[in-house]
Design a protein around this motif. Sequence first.
Motif, mmCIF file in Angstrom:
data_model
loop_
_atom_site.group_PDB
_atom_site.id
_atom_site.type_symbol
_atom_site.label_atom_id
_atom_site.label_comp_id
_atom_site.label_asym_id
_atom_site.label_seq_id
_atom_site.Cartn_x
_atom_site.Cartn_y
_atom_site.Cartn_z
ATOM 1 N N ALA A 118 0.795 -1.225 0.000
ATOM 2 C CA ALA A 118 0.000 0.000 0.000
ATOM 3 C C ALA A 118 0.829 1.276 0.000
ATOM 4 O O ALA A 118 0.387 2.316 -0.486
ATOM 5 N N GLN A 222 -2.092 -8.617 11.572
ATOM 6 C CA GLN A 222 -3.190 -7.669 11.361
ATOM 7 C C GLN A 222 -2.700 -6.424 10.621
ATOM 8 O O GLN A 222 -3.296 -6.010 9.616
ATOM 9 N N ILE A 223 -1.626 -5.832 11.089
ATOM 10 C CA ILE A 223 -1.103 -4.621 10.450
ATOM 11 C C ILE A 223 -0.479 -4.959 9.102
ATOM 12 O O ILE A 223 -0.681 -4.256 8.110
ATOM 13 N N ARG A 224 0.261 -6.054 9.043
ATOM 14 C CA ARG A 224 0.961 -6.395 7.801
ATOM 15 C C ARG A 224 -0.023 -6.715 6.665
ATOM 16 O O ARG A 224 0.201 -6.339 5.515
ATOM 17 N N SER A 225 -1.105 -7.402 6.979
ATOM 18 C CA SER A 225 -2.086 -7.741 5.941
ATOM 19 C C SER A 225 -2.794 -6.503 5.405
ATOM 20 O O SER A 225 -3.226 -6.481 4.249
ATOM 21 N N GLN A 226 -2.899 -5.465 6.225
ATOM 22 C CA GLN A 226 -3.537 -4.219 5.795
ATOM 23 C C GLN A 226 -2.690 -3.473 4.769
ATOM 24 O O GLN A 226 -3.225 -2.767 3.909
ATOM 25 N N THR A 227 -1.379 -3.616 4.868
ATOM 26 C CA THR A 227 -0.485 -2.844 4.005
ATOM 27 C C THR A 227 0.255 -3.688 2.965
ATOM 28 O O THR A 227 0.729 -3.155 1.963
ATOM 29 N N ASN A 232 -1.230 -12.254 3.148
ATOM 30 C CA ASN A 232 -2.394 -13.137 3.067
ATOM 31 C C ASN A 232 -2.042 -14.481 2.433
ATOM 32 O O ASN A 232 -2.776 -15.453 2.587
ATOM 33 N N VAL A 264 0.437 3.972 12.613
ATOM 34 C CA VAL A 264 0.108 2.638 12.118
ATOM 35 C C VAL A 264 0.983 1.566 12.767
ATOM 36 O O VAL A 264 0.476 0.575 13.307
ATOM 37 N N ASN A 265 2.312 1.770 12.712
ATOM 38 C CA ASN A 265 3.228 0.720 13.186
ATOM 39 C C ASN A 265 4.394 1.273 13.990
ATOM 40 O O ASN A 265 5.440 0.645 14.080
ATOM 41 N N THR A 296 -1.738 7.663 -1.202
ATOM 42 C CA THR A 296 -2.126 7.195 0.136
ATOM 43 C C THR A 296 -2.067 8.333 1.140
ATOM 44 O O THR A 296 -1.488 9.402 0.876
#
Length: 342
Positions: A118, A222-227, A232, A264-265, A296
């Motif tokens: 992202a 959770q955070i890694r899959s969002q970005t 996944n 975010v992180n 973004t």
Amino acid sequence: MNKIDIKSMTIEELEELLISFKQPKFRAKQIFDWLHVKKVLIFAEMSNLPKSLIEVLDESCTITNLSIKRKLVSQIDETTKYLFELPDSEFVESVVMKYKHGNSICISTQVGCKMGCAFCASTKAGFVRNLTPSEILEQIYAAGKDIGERISNVVLMGIGEPLDNYDNVIRFLNLLSNENGHNLSLRHVSLSTCGVVDKIYELARLKLGLTLSISLHAPNDQIRSQTMPINNRFNMDELLKACKEYANTTSRRISFEYALIRGVNDSEACANELASKLKGMLCHVNLIPVNEIKETDFKKTYPKNVVNFQQWLVKKGINTTIRRTLGADISAACGQLRRDNL
């Protein structure tokens, strides 16, 4: 008739090609030297080859040549950014960085990228195709010729995912390190991946000696899959297991790249969770304030918090550095120049 990409060929393949041309095999090393040491771009310059062979090569083969479409030189630190035009009129980027220990180049391995991270400019224009071994090599050769100095360190961290172009990248590495060619030790090469786990295992088995750099950028799924969509397919547990295997098999330290995104992180809780995941592994963490791009809303972490994040990790026993920012005045982060040219 499609011409043969001669710069992507090994010496052994060149020998077979010469046999098919009814020429002696010893010419293979001569041609390899012209391509990868003298780095000529036309067959006519191969002065120790007979004219008849030059004519056959000219008719049946091509020497990959990248032209410089744009070149930006930083007034701050002499970092040089190239937009190279490929033979099919596509474009890739490379960045040369000057250090006391020599010149380092960040190169691309694909035209565009399909990984979809992202925060990355390289993926926004989509994936077009893989680069050939010769196109990857020629970024190093063309940049070295332009600055008039040898490139002594190579980072595969430009446009594209190197392990998504695995076969061509491995061939490139073998050509780059060949003692009859550019002869660069792979200990001076770093390969960055977003986490293509099955290929990390394959790479470990080759024991090439290069540094593996993982674009991690998150302390949990959770955070890694969002970005990072790759999470996944291969979650963090699977990725870190592969990294441990790579470190154990090769005895080479893993470098984890961590782009800090404000809110975010970049919290202390994220640092503590990351430290617990990496504890006991042969590794270090390289912190990078995220590059802000117009597509973004991600913002750089405040400078003070970059230092705080480093201290939180070090306190937990994780070797951590903050990446030095180079070429800030020329947008040296990969993907931006190509995107602006589309």
